[in-house]
Motif scaffolding. Sequence first.
Motif, PDB file in Angstrom:
ATOM      1  N   GLU A   8      25.866 -25.327  45.770  1.00  0.00           N
ATOM      2  CA  GLU A   8      25.310 -26.247  46.764  1.00  0.00           C
ATOM      3  C   GLU A   8      24.617 -25.489  47.894  1.00  0.00           C
ATOM      4  O   GLU A   8      23.509 -25.839  48.306  1.00  0.00           O
ATOM      5  CB  GLU A   8      26.417 -27.134  47.343  1.00  0.00           C
ATOM      6  CG  GLU A   8      25.895 -28.104  48.393  1.00  0.00           C
ATOM      7  CD  GLU A   8      26.974 -29.021  48.939  1.00  0.00           C
ATOM      8  OE1 GLU A   8      26.602 -29.972  49.653  1.00  0.00           O
ATOM      9  OE2 GLU A   8      28.169 -28.809  48.679  1.00  0.00           O
ATOM     10  N   GLY A  65      28.768 -28.645  44.628  1.00  0.00           N
ATOM     11  CA  GLY A  65      29.500 -28.042  45.731  1.00  0.00           C
ATOM     12  C   GLY A  65      29.506 -26.522  45.687  1.00  0.00           C
ATOM     13  O   GLY A  65      28.823 -25.898  44.882  1.00  0.00           O
ATOM     14  N   ASN A  78      24.783 -31.236  45.778  1.00  0.00           N
ATOM     15  CA  ASN A  78      25.923 -31.844  46.474  1.00  0.00           C
ATOM     16  C   ASN A  78      27.024 -32.247  45.506  1.00  0.00           C
ATOM     17  O   ASN A  78      28.202 -32.239  45.867  1.00  0.00           O
ATOM     18  CB  ASN A  78      25.477 -33.067  47.277  1.00  0.00           C
ATOM     19  CG  ASN A  78      24.626 -32.695  48.468  1.00  0.00           C
ATOM     20  OD1 ASN A  78      24.649 -31.559  48.931  1.00  0.00           O
ATOM     21  ND2 ASN A  78      23.859 -33.639  48.965  1.00  0.00           N
ATOM     22  N   GLN A  79      26.639 -32.609  44.294  1.00  0.00           N
ATOM     23  CA  GLN A  79      27.619 -33.000  43.282  1.00  0.00           C
ATOM     24  C   GLN A  79      28.409 -31.794  42.769  1.00  0.00           C
ATOM     25  O   GLN A  79      29.530 -31.943  42.330  1.00  0.00           O
ATOM     26  CB  GLN A  79      26.919 -33.690  42.099  1.00  0.00           C
ATOM     27  CG  GLN A  79      26.127 -34.916  42.467  1.00  0.00           C
ATOM     28  CD  GLN A  79      26.992 -36.012  43.058  1.00  0.00           C
ATOM     29  OE1 GLN A  79      28.028 -36.348  42.520  1.00  0.00           O
ATOM     30  NE2 GLN A  79      26.565 -36.546  44.187  1.00  0.00           N
TER      31      GLN A  79
END
Length: 133
Positions: free
Chosen positions: A114, A110, A107-108
Amino acid sequence: MNTSEMFIEFESKFGFAETVEKLSETILEKDWKMPAIHDLQETLKKSGKDVLPVKIIELCSPKYSFQLLEKDNLRNVSSLMPCRISVYEKSNGKNYISLMNANLFANQIGGLVEIVISQAYSEIEKIIEPFRK
Protein backbone atom coordinates in the motif's frame (compact mmCIF):
# COMPACT_ATOMS: atom_id res chain seq x y z
CA MET A 1 -17.19 -2.03 -6.45
CA ASN A 2 -18.01 -0.76 -9.94
CA THR A 3 -15.73 0.17 -12.82
CA SER A 4 -16.03 3.90 -12.14
CA GLU A 5 -14.30 3.27 -8.81
CA MET A 6 -11.73 0.79 -10.13
CA PHE A 7 -10.58 2.94 -13.06
CA ILE A 8 -9.80 6.63 -13.46
CA GLU A 9 -10.93 8.07 -16.80
CA PHE A 10 -10.88 11.62 -18.10
CA GLU A 11 -10.93 13.45 -21.39
CA SER A 12 -7.55 14.57 -22.69
CA LYS A 13 -7.16 18.16 -23.76
CA PHE A 14 -4.99 17.00 -26.68
CA GLY A 15 -5.63 14.90 -29.77
CA PHE A 16 -4.83 11.20 -29.73
CA ALA A 17 -1.31 11.24 -31.22
CA GLU A 18 -0.36 14.39 -29.31
CA THR A 19 -1.57 12.88 -26.03
CA VAL A 20 0.54 9.76 -26.57
CA GLU A 21 3.58 11.80 -27.60
CA LYS A 22 3.39 14.38 -24.79
CA LEU A 23 2.53 11.77 -22.17
CA SER A 24 5.52 9.66 -23.24
CA GLU A 25 7.81 12.68 -23.03
CA THR A 26 6.47 13.62 -19.58
CA ILE A 27 6.94 10.08 -18.27
CA LEU A 28 10.59 10.09 -19.31
CA GLU A 29 11.17 13.64 -18.01
CA LYS A 30 9.93 12.51 -14.58
CA ASP A 31 12.58 9.76 -14.49
CA TRP A 32 10.17 6.91 -15.08
CA LYS A 33 10.96 4.18 -17.60
CA MET A 34 8.70 3.27 -20.49
CA PRO A 35 9.24 -0.41 -21.35
CA ALA A 36 6.61 -0.48 -24.11
CA ILE A 37 3.74 1.18 -25.90
CA HIS A 38 1.15 -1.28 -27.19
CA ASP A 39 -0.89 -0.22 -30.23
CA LEU A 40 -4.03 -2.28 -29.72
CA GLN A 41 -5.72 -0.83 -32.80
CA GLU A 42 -2.87 -2.15 -34.95
CA THR A 43 -2.76 -5.49 -33.13
CA LEU A 44 -6.46 -6.07 -33.66
CA LYS A 45 -6.26 -4.92 -37.28
CA LYS A 46 -3.86 -7.83 -37.93
CA SER A 47 -6.67 -10.13 -36.75
CA GLY A 48 -9.23 -8.50 -39.03
CA LYS A 49 -10.84 -6.44 -36.27
CA ASP A 50 -11.37 -2.70 -36.60
CA VAL A 51 -11.40 -0.51 -33.49
CA LEU A 52 -10.78 3.14 -32.79
CA PRO A 53 -7.24 4.18 -31.75
CA VAL A 54 -6.03 2.83 -28.42
CA LYS A 55 -2.49 2.68 -27.07
CA ILE A 56 -1.35 1.30 -23.75
CA ILE A 57 1.73 2.96 -22.29
CA GLU A 58 3.69 0.87 -19.81
CA LEU A 59 5.61 2.85 -17.23
CA CYS A 60 7.88 1.77 -14.42
CA SER A 61 9.83 3.43 -11.65
CA PRO A 62 12.74 1.26 -10.55
CA LYS A 63 12.79 2.97 -7.16
CA TYR A 64 9.26 1.73 -6.44
CA SER A 65 9.34 -1.65 -8.15
CA PHE A 66 12.61 -2.55 -6.41
CA GLN A 67 11.04 -2.00 -2.98
CA LEU A 68 8.49 -4.72 -3.73
CA LEU A 69 10.45 -7.08 -5.95
CA GLU A 70 13.38 -7.40 -3.56
CA LYS A 71 11.10 -9.19 -1.08
CA ASP A 72 10.09 -12.77 -1.91
CA ASN A 73 6.77 -12.46 -0.10
CA LEU A 74 5.77 -9.44 -2.24
CA ARG A 75 6.92 -10.63 -5.65
CA ASN A 76 3.37 -11.81 -6.39
CA VAL A 77 2.38 -8.17 -6.94
CA SER A 78 4.69 -8.14 -9.97
CA SER A 79 1.58 -8.93 -12.02
CA LEU A 80 0.67 -5.27 -11.46
CA MET A 81 3.94 -4.13 -12.98
CA PRO A 82 4.63 -2.18 -14.96
CA CYS A 83 1.91 0.38 -14.41
CA ARG A 84 -0.23 1.09 -17.45
CA ILE A 85 -1.90 4.18 -18.82
CA SER A 86 -4.34 3.86 -21.68
CA VAL A 87 -4.95 6.55 -24.30
CA TYR A 88 -7.94 5.98 -26.57
CA GLU A 89 -10.53 7.58 -28.77
CA LYS A 90 -14.25 6.96 -28.28
CA SER A 91 -16.97 7.05 -30.89
CA ASN A 92 -17.81 10.63 -29.81
CA GLY A 93 -14.48 11.66 -31.39
CA LYS A 94 -12.96 12.64 -28.04
CA ASN A 95 -9.73 11.26 -26.61
CA TYR A 96 -9.39 9.84 -23.13
CA ILE A 97 -6.79 8.72 -20.63
CA SER A 98 -7.50 5.94 -18.17
CA LEU A 99 -5.63 3.94 -15.59
CA MET A 100 -6.38 1.56 -12.79
CA ASN A 101 -7.17 3.19 -9.45
CA ALA A 102 -4.03 1.76 -7.85
CA ASN A 103 -4.71 3.45 -4.52
CA LEU A 104 -8.01 1.63 -4.17
CA PHE A 105 -6.36 -1.67 -4.95
CA ALA A 106 -3.36 -1.01 -2.70
CA ASN A 107 -5.63 -0.11 0.22
CA GLN A 108 -7.07 -3.62 0.02
CA ILE A 109 -3.59 -5.14 0.37
CA GLY A 110 -2.12 -2.86 3.03
CA GLY A 111 1.40 -2.87 4.43
CA LEU A 112 4.42 -2.05 2.30
CA VAL A 113 2.47 -2.72 -0.91
CA GLU A 114 0.00 0.00 0.00
CA ILE A 115 2.76 2.44 0.89
CA VAL A 116 4.81 1.87 -2.26
CA ILE A 117 1.91 1.76 -4.70
CA SER A 118 0.38 4.88 -3.13
CA GLN A 119 3.66 6.76 -3.52
CA ALA A 120 4.02 5.63 -7.13
CA TYR A 121 0.40 6.47 -7.89
CA SER A 122 0.88 9.95 -6.45
CA GLU A 123 3.70 10.54 -8.94
CA ILE A 124 1.62 9.14 -11.80
CA GLU A 125 -1.22 11.52 -10.89
CA LYS A 126 1.21 14.42 -11.28
CA ILE A 127 2.28 13.09 -14.67
CA ILE A 128 -1.26 12.85 -16.04
CA GLU A 129 -2.83 15.91 -14.38
CA PRO A 130 -1.72 18.41 -17.10
CA PHE A 131 -3.62 16.35 -19.68
CA ARG A 132 -7.06 16.76 -18.05
CA LYS A 133 -9.45 18.78 -20.13
